[in-house]
Design a protein around this motif. Structure first.
Motif, mmCIF file in Angstrom:
data_model
loop_
_atom_site.group_PDB
_atom_site.id
_atom_site.type_symbol
_atom_site.label_atom_id
_atom_site.label_comp_id
_atom_site.label_asym_id
_atom_site.label_seq_id
_atom_site.Cartn_x
_atom_site.Cartn_y
_atom_site.Cartn_z
ATOM 1 N N ASP A 23 0.507 -1.378 0.473
ATOM 2 C CA ASP A 23 -0.115 -0.196 -0.370
ATOM 3 C C ASP A 23 0.799 1.654 -0.719
ATOM 4 O O ASP A 23 2.080 1.211 0.313
ATOM 5 C CB ASP A 23 -0.858 0.402 0.924
ATOM 6 C CG ASP A 23 -1.046 -0.549 2.946
ATOM 7 O OD1 ASP A 23 -1.517 -1.918 2.682
ATOM 8 O OD2 ASP A 23 0.447 -0.766 3.283
ATOM 9 N N MET A 44 -4.568 9.596 -6.638
ATOM 10 C CA MET A 44 -4.547 8.745 -6.407
ATOM 11 C C MET A 44 -4.865 8.828 -7.997
ATOM 12 O O MET A 44 -4.094 7.997 -8.312
ATOM 13 C CB MET A 44 -6.236 8.028 -6.387
ATOM 14 C CG MET A 44 -6.919 6.826 -6.018
ATOM 15 S SD MET A 44 -8.298 6.219 -5.921
ATOM 16 C CE MET A 44 -9.122 7.500 -6.492
ATOM 17 N N TYR A 47 -1.180 8.612 -9.280
ATOM 18 C CA TYR A 47 0.031 8.288 -8.668
ATOM 19 C C TYR A 47 -0.764 6.178 -10.133
ATOM 20 O O TYR A 47 0.518 5.410 -9.968
ATOM 21 C CB TYR A 47 -0.445 6.857 -7.386
ATOM 22 C CG TYR A 47 0.084 5.502 -6.752
ATOM 23 C CD1 TYR A 47 1.213 6.877 -6.589
ATOM 24 C CD2 TYR A 47 0.337 4.244 -7.055
ATOM 25 C CE1 TYR A 47 2.269 6.065 -5.745
ATOM 26 C CE2 TYR A 47 1.144 3.959 -5.957
ATOM 27 C CZ TYR A 47 2.020 4.636 -5.903
ATOM 28 O OH TYR A 47 3.225 4.203 -4.976
ATOM 29 N N MET A 48 -1.444 6.215 -10.912
ATOM 30 C CA MET A 48 -2.191 5.702 -11.660
ATOM 31 C C MET A 48 -1.368 6.170 -13.413
ATOM 32 O O MET A 48 -0.790 5.405 -13.975
ATOM 33 C CB MET A 48 -3.727 5.374 -11.549
ATOM 34 C CG MET A 48 -4.460 5.011 -10.757
ATOM 35 S SD MET A 48 -5.767 5.094 -10.959
ATOM 36 C CE MET A 48 -6.543 5.033 -9.372
ATOM 37 N N THR A 127 1.052 2.840 -11.151
ATOM 38 C CA THR A 127 0.745 1.296 -9.682
ATOM 39 C C THR A 127 -0.696 1.544 -10.449
ATOM 40 O O THR A 127 -1.187 2.287 -10.345
ATOM 41 C CB THR A 127 1.420 1.380 -8.708
ATOM 42 O OG1 THR A 127 2.389 2.153 -8.775
ATOM 43 C CG2 THR A 127 1.353 0.399 -7.920
ATOM 44 N N GLU A 128 -0.817 0.134 -10.625
ATOM 45 C CA GLU A 128 -2.737 0.081 -10.181
ATOM 46 C C GLU A 128 -3.220 -0.008 -8.903
ATOM 47 O O GLU A 128 -1.992 -0.745 -7.972
ATOM 48 C CB GLU A 128 -2.826 -1.862 -10.691
ATOM 49 C CG GLU A 128 -3.909 -2.022 -10.722
ATOM 50 C CD GLU A 128 -4.374 -3.854 -11.016
ATOM 51 O OE1 GLU A 128 -5.738 -4.111 -10.867
ATOM 52 O OE2 GLU A 128 -4.210 -3.814 -11.459
ATOM 53 N N VAL A 129 -3.969 0.520 -8.425
ATOM 54 C CA VAL A 129 -4.774 0.951 -7.579
ATOM 55 C C VAL A 129 -5.971 -0.461 -7.259
ATOM 56 O O VAL A 129 -6.958 -0.335 -7.451
ATOM 57 C CB VAL A 129 -5.611 2.342 -6.830
ATOM 58 C CG1 VAL A 129 -6.210 2.640 -6.164
ATOM 59 C CG2 VAL A 129 -4.415 2.996 -7.186
ATOM 60 N N LYS A 130 -5.869 -1.356 -6.015
ATOM 61 C CA LYS A 130 -6.726 -2.099 -5.953
ATOM 62 C C LYS A 130 -7.773 -2.195 -5.262
ATOM 63 O O LYS A 130 -9.315 -2.030 -5.685
ATOM 64 C CB LYS A 130 -5.690 -3.002 -5.430
ATOM 65 C CG LYS A 130 -5.159 -3.696 -6.557
ATOM 66 C CD LYS A 130 -4.013 -4.983 -6.587
ATOM 67 C CE LYS A 130 -3.714 -5.057 -7.033
ATOM 68 N NZ LYS A 130 -2.516 -6.664 -6.681
ATOM 69 N N ASP A 153 -4.289 0.589 -1.219
ATOM 70 C CA ASP A 153 -4.024 -0.312 -1.122
ATOM 71 C C ASP A 153 -3.274 -0.728 -3.086
ATOM 72 O O ASP A 153 -4.288 -0.250 -4.084
ATOM 73 C CB ASP A 153 -5.129 -1.941 -0.942
ATOM 74 C CG ASP A 153 -4.442 -3.556 -1.436
ATOM 75 O OD1 ASP A 153 -3.410 -3.656 -1.340
ATOM 76 O OD2 ASP A 153 -5.222 -4.169 -1.860
ATOM 77 N N ILE A 154 -2.236 -1.060 -3.526
ATOM 78 C CA ILE A 154 -1.808 -1.641 -4.582
ATOM 79 C C ILE A 154 -1.321 -2.741 -5.398
ATOM 80 O O ILE A 154 -1.106 -3.789 -4.246
ATOM 81 C CB ILE A 154 -0.595 -0.110 -4.624
ATOM 82 C CG1 ILE A 154 0.467 -0.844 -4.145
ATOM 83 C CG2 ILE A 154 -0.964 1.007 -4.642
ATOM 84 C CD1 ILE A 154 1.829 0.680 -3.873
#
Length: 154
Positions: A23, A44, A47-48, A127-130, A153-154
């Motif tokens: 995370d 957010m 970050y993607m 980074t994928e955010v889950k 959570d990544i």
């Protein structure tokens, strides 16, 4: 009568629990709590992908409700993540909260999300955010300080 399991042997323990970094904490602030929420949404999306690569081609509207500020922030970010996760995978360059009602029994946000479809090749893949989490969520809303902390959570 039940079966006799007294001769079943238990295998020795051959596992352990390891710490795993999965995370990242977003920290956002603004001149108002509304702006801090907007900035957290932008953090957010940033970050993607690199937001400089995103153009404003379309606008989408989302709504979120919560019983308290933490619930409102969680559902707001979750709706933004849902916008990205579903076809056509919208990535936002700007998040503008047009309704920020935190005084009623049920708090509510209405938001305009400006961006375009996320395309590999056009947009660098971050980074994928889950998921959004409540873990260590913190909201500071003082006269001179408006900040939010959210772990994703990544």
């Amino acid at each position: 009568m039940g079966d006799d399991y007294s001769n079943v042997s238990i295998a020795p323990c051959k596992y352990e629990y390891l710490d795993h970094t999965a995370d990242v904490q977003l920290h956002a602030w603004g001149d108002s709590l509304k702006e801090a929420f907007e900035q957290c949404g932008m953090a957010m999306f940033g970050y993607m992908t690199e937001l400089d690569s995103v153009e404003i081609e379309d606008v989408h509207e989302i709504e979120a409700t919560g019983d308290d500020l933490e619930g409102l922030l969680y559902h707001f970010l979750d709706e933004l993540l849902f916008l990205f996760s579903c076809e056509p995978n919208i990535i936002c360059k700007k998040v503008e909260i047009v309704t920020f009602d935190v005084d009623g029994a049920e708090m509510k946000i209405k938001c305009k999300c400006y961006g375009e479809e996320f395309l590999i090749g056009k947009h660098p893949q971050g980074t994928e955010v889950k998921a959004i989490t409540y873990s260590a969520m913190q909201i500071i809303d003082d006269a001179d300080k408006h900040e939010v902390y959210v772990i994703i959570d990544i």
